[in-house]
Design a protein around this motif. Structure first.
Motif, PDB file in Angstrom:
ATOM      1  N   LEU A 142      38.058  45.184  38.097  1.00  0.00           N
ATOM      2  CA  LEU A 142      39.235  45.918  37.619  1.00  0.00           C
ATOM      3  C   LEU A 142      39.509  45.762  36.125  1.00  0.00           C
ATOM      4  O   LEU A 142      40.363  46.444  35.582  1.00  0.00           O
ATOM      5  N   GLY A 143      38.806  44.839  35.500  1.00  0.00           N
ATOM      6  CA  GLY A 143      39.031  44.597  34.081  1.00  0.00           C
ATOM      7  C   GLY A 143      39.991  43.446  33.849  1.00  0.00           C
ATOM      8  O   GLY A 143      40.584  42.899  34.783  1.00  0.00           O
ATOM      9  N   ALA A 144      40.152  43.085  32.590  1.00  0.00           N
ATOM     10  CA  ALA A 144      40.997  41.951  32.208  1.00  0.00           C
ATOM     11  C   ALA A 144      42.414  42.130  32.737  1.00  0.00           C
ATOM     12  O   ALA A 144      42.962  43.236  32.710  1.00  0.00           O
ATOM     13  N   GLN A 145      42.980  41.044  33.189  1.00  0.00           N
ATOM     14  CA  GLN A 145      44.341  41.037  33.716  1.00  0.00           C
ATOM     15  C   GLN A 145      45.256  40.326  32.719  1.00  0.00           C
ATOM     16  O   GLN A 145      44.800  39.474  31.955  1.00  0.00           O
ATOM     17  N   PRO A 146      46.555  40.651  32.712  1.00  0.00           N
ATOM     18  CA  PRO A 146      47.447  40.118  31.679  1.00  0.00           C
ATOM     19  C   PRO A 146      47.724  38.614  31.780  1.00  0.00           C
ATOM     20  O   PRO A 146      48.080  37.987  30.784  1.00  0.00           O
ATOM     21  N   ASN A 147      47.586  38.033  32.965  1.00  0.00           N
ATOM     22  CA  ASN A 147      47.822  36.595  33.104  1.00  0.00           C
ATOM     23  C   ASN A 147      47.192  36.103  34.411  1.00  0.00           C
ATOM     24  O   ASN A 147      46.616  36.884  35.169  1.00  0.00           O
ATOM     25  N   ASN A 148      47.297  34.795  34.661  1.00  0.00           N
ATOM     26  CA  ASN A 148      46.648  34.194  35.829  1.00  0.00           C
ATOM     27  C   ASN A 148      47.201  34.716  37.147  1.00  0.00           C
ATOM     28  O   ASN A 148      46.466  34.817  38.129  1.00  0.00           O
ATOM     29  N   LEU A 149      48.476  35.054  37.197  1.00  0.00           N
ATOM     30  CA  LEU A 149      49.059  35.602  38.425  1.00  0.00           C
ATOM     31  C   LEU A 149      48.343  36.896  38.815  1.00  0.00           C
ATOM     32  O   LEU A 149      47.906  37.060  39.959  1.00  0.00           O
ATOM     33  N   PHE A 150      48.187  37.798  37.872  1.00  0.00           N
ATOM     34  CA  PHE A 150      47.525  39.073  38.146  1.00  0.00           C
ATOM     35  C   PHE A 150      46.023  38.877  38.370  1.00  0.00           C
ATOM     36  O   PHE A 150      45.417  39.578  39.181  1.00  0.00           O
ATOM     37  N   ARG A 151      45.423  37.930  37.647  1.00  0.00           N
ATOM     38  CA  ARG A 151      43.991  37.617  37.839  1.00  0.00           C
ATOM     39  C   ARG A 151      43.751  37.146  39.273  1.00  0.00           C
ATOM     40  O   ARG A 151      42.838  37.618  39.951  1.00  0.00           O
ATOM     41  N   ASP A 152      44.582  36.211  39.736  1.00  0.00           N
ATOM     42  CA  ASP A 152      44.432  35.689  41.096  1.00  0.00           C
ATOM     43  C   ASP A 152      44.742  36.753  42.147  1.00  0.00           C
ATOM     44  O   ASP A 152      44.086  36.828  43.179  1.00  0.00           O
ATOM     45  N   ASP A 153      45.740  37.581  41.871  1.00  0.00           N
ATOM     46  CA  ASP A 153      46.100  38.637  42.820  1.00  0.00           C
ATOM     47  C   ASP A 153      44.964  39.649  42.966  1.00  0.00           C
ATOM     48  O   ASP A 153      44.632  40.066  44.082  1.00  0.00           O
ATOM     49  N   ALA A 154      44.360  40.033  41.863  1.00  0.00           N
ATOM     50  CA  ALA A 154      43.252  40.991  41.914  1.00  0.00           C
ATOM     51  C   ALA A 154      42.068  40.409  42.679  1.00  0.00           C
ATOM     52  O   ALA A 154      41.470  41.063  43.531  1.00  0.00           O
ATOM     53  N   ALA A 155      41.729  39.158  42.381  1.00  0.00           N
ATOM     54  CA  ALA A 155      40.616  38.514  43.079  1.00  0.00           C
ATOM     55  C   ALA A 155      40.931  38.335  44.561  1.00  0.00           C
ATOM     56  O   ALA A 155      40.070  38.572  45.419  1.00  0.00           O
ATOM     57  N   SER A 156      42.150  37.942  44.872  1.00  0.00           N
ATOM     58  CA  SER A 156      42.537  37.726  46.268  1.00  0.00           C
ATOM     59  C   SER A 156      42.433  39.005  47.086  1.00  0.00           C
ATOM     60  O   SER A 156      41.990  38.973  48.244  1.00  0.00           O
ATOM     61  N   SER A 157      42.837  40.109  46.526  1.00  0.00           N
ATOM     62  CA  SER A 157      42.754  41.382  47.251  1.00  0.00           C
ATOM     63  C   SER A 157      41.323  41.703  47.637  1.00  0.00           C
ATOM     64  O   SER A 157      41.041  42.104  48.771  1.00  0.00           O
ATOM     65  N   ILE A 158      40.410  41.505  46.712  1.00  0.00           N
ATOM     66  CA  ILE A 158      39.002  41.820  46.972  1.00  0.00           C
ATOM     67  C   ILE A 158      38.392  40.806  47.930  1.00  0.00           C
ATOM     68  O   ILE A 158      37.658  41.168  48.860  1.00  0.00           O
ATOM     69  N   ASN A 159      38.703  39.527  47.737  1.00  0.00           N
ATOM     70  CA  ASN A 159      38.202  38.501  48.652  1.00  0.00           C
ATOM     71  C   ASN A 159      38.750  38.688  50.066  1.00  0.00           C
ATOM     72  O   ASN A 159      38.027  38.512  51.052  1.00  0.00           O
ATOM     73  N   ASN A 160      40.022  39.054  50.185  1.00  0.00           N
ATOM     74  CA  ASN A 160      40.608  39.295  51.513  1.00  0.00           C
ATOM     75  C   ASN A 160      39.956  40.488  52.207  1.00  0.00           C
ATOM     76  O   ASN A 160      39.734  40.459  53.419  1.00  0.00           O
ATOM     77  N   LEU A 161      39.653  41.527  51.454  1.00  0.00           N
ATOM     78  CA  LEU A 161      38.951  42.679  52.021  1.00  0.00           C
ATOM     79  C   LEU A 161      37.585  42.250  52.549  1.00  0.00           C
ATOM     80  O   LEU A 161      37.206  42.575  53.678  1.00  0.00           O
ATOM     81  N   ARG A 162      36.855  41.497  51.743  1.00  0.00           N
ATOM     82  CA  ARG A 162      35.528  41.017  52.143  1.00  0.00           C
ATOM     83  C   ARG A 162      35.616  40.185  53.422  1.00  0.00           C
ATOM     84  O   ARG A 162      34.853  40.382  54.362  1.00  0.00           O
ATOM     85  N   THR A 163      36.561  39.265  53.452  1.00  0.00           N
ATOM     86  CA  THR A 163      36.739  38.417  54.635  1.00  0.00           C
ATOM     87  C   THR A 163      37.061  39.253  55.865  1.00  0.00           C
ATOM     88  O   THR A 163      36.485  39.035  56.935  1.00  0.00           O
ATOM     89  N   GLN A 164      37.959  40.200  55.728  1.00  0.00           N
ATOM     90  CA  GLN A 164      38.352  41.032  56.867  1.00  0.00           C
ATOM     91  C   GLN A 164      37.168  41.822  57.410  1.00  0.00           C
ATOM     92  O   GLN A 164      36.951  41.883  58.618  1.00  0.00           O
ATOM     93  N   VAL A 165      36.389  42.420  56.523  1.00  0.00           N
ATOM     94  CA  VAL A 165      35.232  43.212  56.963  1.00  0.00           C
ATOM     95  C   VAL A 165      34.238  42.335  57.711  1.00  0.00           C
ATOM     96  O   VAL A 165      33.777  42.675  58.805  1.00  0.00           O
ATOM     97  N   LEU A 166      33.899  41.182  57.132  1.00  0.00           N
ATOM     98  CA  LEU A 166      32.907  40.310  57.760  1.00  0.00           C
ATOM     99  C   LEU A 166      33.435  39.674  59.047  1.00  0.00           C
ATOM    100  O   LEU A 166      32.693  39.526  60.020  1.00  0.00           O
ATOM    101  N   MET A 167      34.703  39.337  59.064  1.00  0.00           N
ATOM    102  CA  MET A 167      35.262  38.746  60.273  1.00  0.00           C
ATOM    103  C   MET A 167      35.330  39.776  61.404  1.00  0.00           C
ATOM    104  O   MET A 167      35.088  39.454  62.561  1.00  0.00           O
ATOM    105  N   GLN A 168      35.625  41.018  61.072  1.00  0.00           N
ATOM    106  CA  GLN A 168      35.657  42.054  62.103  1.00  0.00           C
ATOM    107  C   GLN A 168      34.281  42.267  62.720  1.00  0.00           C
ATOM    108  O   GLN A 168      34.172  42.663  63.868  1.00  0.00           O
ATOM    109  N   LYS A 169      33.231  42.009  61.976  1.00  0.00           N
ATOM    110  CA  LYS A 169      31.874  42.156  62.493  1.00  0.00           C
ATOM    111  C   LYS A 169      31.419  40.931  63.285  1.00  0.00           C
ATOM    112  O   LYS A 169      30.347  40.940  63.865  1.00  0.00           O
TER     113      LYS A 169
END
Length: 146
Positions: free
Chosen positions: A50-77
């Motif tokens: 997504l590109g540079a984020q303004p601070n650590n809160l947004f950096r962690d939120d962006a990463a968490s969204s993508i990691n949670n999606l990955r986990t959900q897809v793999l866990m559903q399988k």
């Protein structure tokens, strides 16, 4: 019949390799999934995409969204989830993954040491099976094939 197993839990030790090696030794037909084990990649994936984020809160939120999606897809399988709680690291991600497994109605094997009986009593009560070692978790899975 091959089963897909999601290995939930901390990424700072090689417990997943231990499970995989022991499953091979037992000739269990299992395919394994799990969280992103490259901690640096997991932490920066949001900014990588997504590109540079303004601070650590947004950096962690962006990463968490993508990691949670990955986990959900793999866990559903996955057919089964093994969630390992250890004593060495904070176990927030393991708790979240175990809760997701329950929400997705995935069979859950909880692995936790005796010292964590009390703090994990409610989660243990909701898991299908609670054991103290990965060997015991694999014996539970092996029993499916007997």
């Amino acid at each position: 019949m091959e089963l897909n197993v999601y290995l939930a839990g901390q990424i700072h030790t090689d417990w997943r390799n231990e499970v995989k090696e022991k499953a091979i030794a037992k000739e269990l037909p299992l395919t394994f999934f799990g969280p992103q084990e490259n901690h640096e990649l997991s932490d920066k994936i949001g900014e990588d995409i997504l590109g540079a984020q303004p601070n650590n809160l947004f950096r962690d939120d962006a990463a968490s969204s993508i990691n949670n999606l990955r986990t959900q897809v793999l866990m559903q399988k996955s057919d089964i989830v093994i969630a390992l709680f250890g004593e060495q690291y904070k176990q927030w991600n393991t708790a979240i993954d175990a809760s997701m497994a329950l929400t997705l109605n995935k069979p859950l094997i909880l692995v936790r040491p005796e010292s964590l009986i009390h703090p994990l009593k409610e989660l243990s009560n909701r898991a299908n099976v609670t054991v103290e070692t990965v060997d015991q978790a694999l014996e539970v899975i092996a029993y499916i094939y007997q």
